[in-house]
Design a protein around this motif. Structure first.
Motif, PDB file in Angstrom:
ATOM      1  N   UNK A  12       2.859  52.383  32.361  1.00 48.36           N
ATOM      2  CA  UNK A  12       2.821  50.710  33.481  1.00 48.36           C
ATOM      3  C   UNK A  12       4.230  51.364  33.558  1.00 48.36           C
ATOM      4  N   UNK A  13       4.906  50.516  34.475  1.00 48.07           N
ATOM      5  CA  UNK A  13       6.328  49.421  34.626  1.00 48.07           C
ATOM      6  C   UNK A  13       6.671  48.386  33.406  1.00 48.07           C
ATOM      7  N   UNK A  14       7.659  48.166  32.955  1.00 50.77           N
ATOM      8  CA  UNK A  14       7.765  48.196  32.103  1.00 50.77           C
ATOM      9  C   UNK A  14       7.728  46.416  32.232  1.00 50.77           C
ATOM     10  N   UNK A  15       7.513  45.200  31.581  1.00 51.71           N
ATOM     11  CA  UNK A  15       7.152  43.968  32.109  1.00 51.71           C
ATOM     12  C   UNK A  15       8.308  42.685  30.750  1.00 51.71           C
ATOM     13  N   UNK A  16       8.699  41.814  30.398  1.00 53.83           N
ATOM     14  CA  UNK A  16       9.347  41.168  30.399  1.00 53.83           C
ATOM     15  C   UNK A  16       7.829  39.819  29.803  1.00 53.83           C
ATOM     16  N   UNK A  17       7.437  39.486  28.730  1.00 51.64           N
ATOM     17  CA  UNK A  17       7.036  38.602  28.656  1.00 51.64           C
ATOM     18  C   UNK A  17       7.522  37.355  27.418  1.00 51.64           C
ATOM     19  N   UNK A  18       7.160  36.563  27.362  1.00 55.36           N
ATOM     20  CA  UNK A  18       7.130  35.347  26.469  1.00 55.36           C
ATOM     21  C   UNK A  18       5.938  35.712  25.390  1.00 55.36           C
ATOM     22  N   UNK A  19       6.998  35.393  23.657  1.00 62.39           N
ATOM     23  CA  UNK A  19       6.054  35.400  22.129  1.00 62.39           C
ATOM     24  C   UNK A  19       5.034  35.203  22.762  1.00 62.39           C
ATOM     25  N   UNK A  20       3.526  35.525  21.941  1.00 62.62           N
ATOM     26  CA  UNK A  20       2.496  34.731  22.160  1.00 62.62           C
ATOM     27  C   UNK A  20       1.833  34.285  20.917  1.00 62.62           C
ATOM     28  N   UNK A  21       1.973  33.572  20.685  1.00 52.27           N
ATOM     29  CA  UNK A  21       1.394  32.591  19.109  1.00 52.27           C
ATOM     30  C   UNK A  21       2.477  33.643  18.289  1.00 52.27           C
ATOM     31  N   UNK A  22       3.592  32.803  18.886  1.00 51.02           N
ATOM     32  CA  UNK A  22       5.274  33.506  17.579  1.00 51.02           C
ATOM     33  C   UNK A  22       5.918  33.392  18.466  1.00 51.02           C
ATOM     34  N   UNK A  23       7.198  33.344  17.813  1.00 52.43           N
ATOM     35  CA  UNK A  23       8.877  32.255  18.139  1.00 52.43           C
ATOM     36  C   UNK A  23       9.377  33.654  18.778  1.00 52.43           C
ATOM     37  N   UNK A  24      10.913  33.958  18.680  1.00 49.72           N
ATOM     38  CA  UNK A  24      11.564  35.117  18.884  1.00 49.72           C
ATOM     39  C   UNK A  24      12.058  35.193  20.310  1.00 49.72           C
ATOM     40  N   UNK A  25      12.760  35.963  20.550  1.00 47.15           N
ATOM     41  CA  UNK A  25      13.275  36.655  22.412  1.00 47.15           C
ATOM     42  C   UNK A  25      12.144  37.267  22.331  1.00 47.15           C
ATOM     43  N   UNK A  26      11.913  37.235  24.089  1.00 50.39           N
ATOM     44  CA  UNK A  26      11.324  37.453  25.018  1.00 50.39           C
ATOM     45  C   UNK A  26      10.897  39.119  24.526  1.00 50.39           C
ATOM     46  N   UNK A  27       9.477  39.663  24.987  1.00 47.89           N
ATOM     47  CA  UNK A  27       9.354  41.295  24.840  1.00 47.89           C
ATOM     48  C   UNK A  27       9.461  42.076  25.661  1.00 47.89           C
ATOM     49  N   UNK A  28       9.556  42.736  25.814  1.00 44.10           N
ATOM     50  CA  UNK A  28       9.375  44.154  26.574  1.00 44.10           C
ATOM     51  C   UNK A  28       8.056  44.940  26.179  1.00 44.10           C
ATOM     52  N   UNK A  29       7.961  45.039  27.510  1.00 47.28           N
ATOM     53  CA  UNK A  29       5.703  45.589  27.204  1.00 47.28           C
ATOM     54  C   UNK A  29       5.423  46.088  28.380  1.00 47.28           C
ATOM     55  N   UNK A  30       4.843  47.688  27.888  1.00 51.31           N
ATOM     56  CA  UNK A  30       4.176  48.512  28.702  1.00 51.31           C
ATOM     57  C   UNK A  30       2.753  49.096  27.968  1.00 51.31           C
TER      58      UNK A  30
END
Length: 168
Positions: free
Chosen positions: A47-65
């Motif tokens: 997939x393309x790479x996506x930026x997402x906010x943490x779910x049920x957690x703190x910290x920096x945004x995630x990079x997901x694929x």
């Protein structure tokens, strides 16, 4: 250690990829490269790479694929290979949903349902996470989740979770 016999015909597996510590984008890109290097495995789509906010957690945004693999590795052997890639990136598990350098999850393994002490497939929360569903649907709009139905049917349930494609 005795490994399970490999599957006799390739299985299509989907792997969720994410990280939010360090250079998360570079880590996710390296994980995709390493997945392509697994024995008896072909990286058939990503997939393309996506930026997402943490779910049920703190910290920096995630990079997901999400990656689609065609593999002869048995499910538990694939899991071990994924854990080895995580360890190569310094993955630590101090507590549930802790920020991480790299997280690799088997989302789907063919049409199999697996539930044991170390592996649950389909991934138990995949229908509740935009960072899984949106990348999965980007590479397979007709994906089916064994025991649950069409992945597309869960899209509206994650519509309130922000997810942003990362452009080059």
């Amino acid at each position: 250690m005795i490994l399970a016999m490999p599957e006799s015909t390739p299985t299509i597996a989907y792997i969720g990829i994410g990280g939010n510590l360090g250079d998360a984008r570079a880590t996710v890109e390296d994980a995709l490269h390493r997945l392509a290097q697994l024995p008896d495995t072909v990286l058939s789509a990503q997939s393309p790479l996506y930026r997402t906010a943490p779910v049920d957690a703190g910290g920096d945004d995630y990079v997901n694929a999400v990656a689609q693999l065609s593999t002869l590795l048995a499910p538990h052997d694939l899991l071990k290979a994924l854990q080895d890639i995580e360890q190569a990136h310094g993955r630590q598990r101090p507590y549930r949903n802790a920020p991480r350098t790299l997280d690799l999850d088997i989302l789907l393994y063919g049409d199999r349902i697996i539930t044991d002490d170390v592996l649950t497939v389909p991934h138990p929360r995949m229908t509740q996470r935009a960072f899984v569903l949106i990348p999965l649907l980007a590479i397979n709009a007709a994906a089916t989740i064994p025991g649950a139905g069409a992945a597309q049917d869960f899209r509206s349930g994650v519509a309130d979770q922000p997810i942003h494609p990362i452009s080059d």
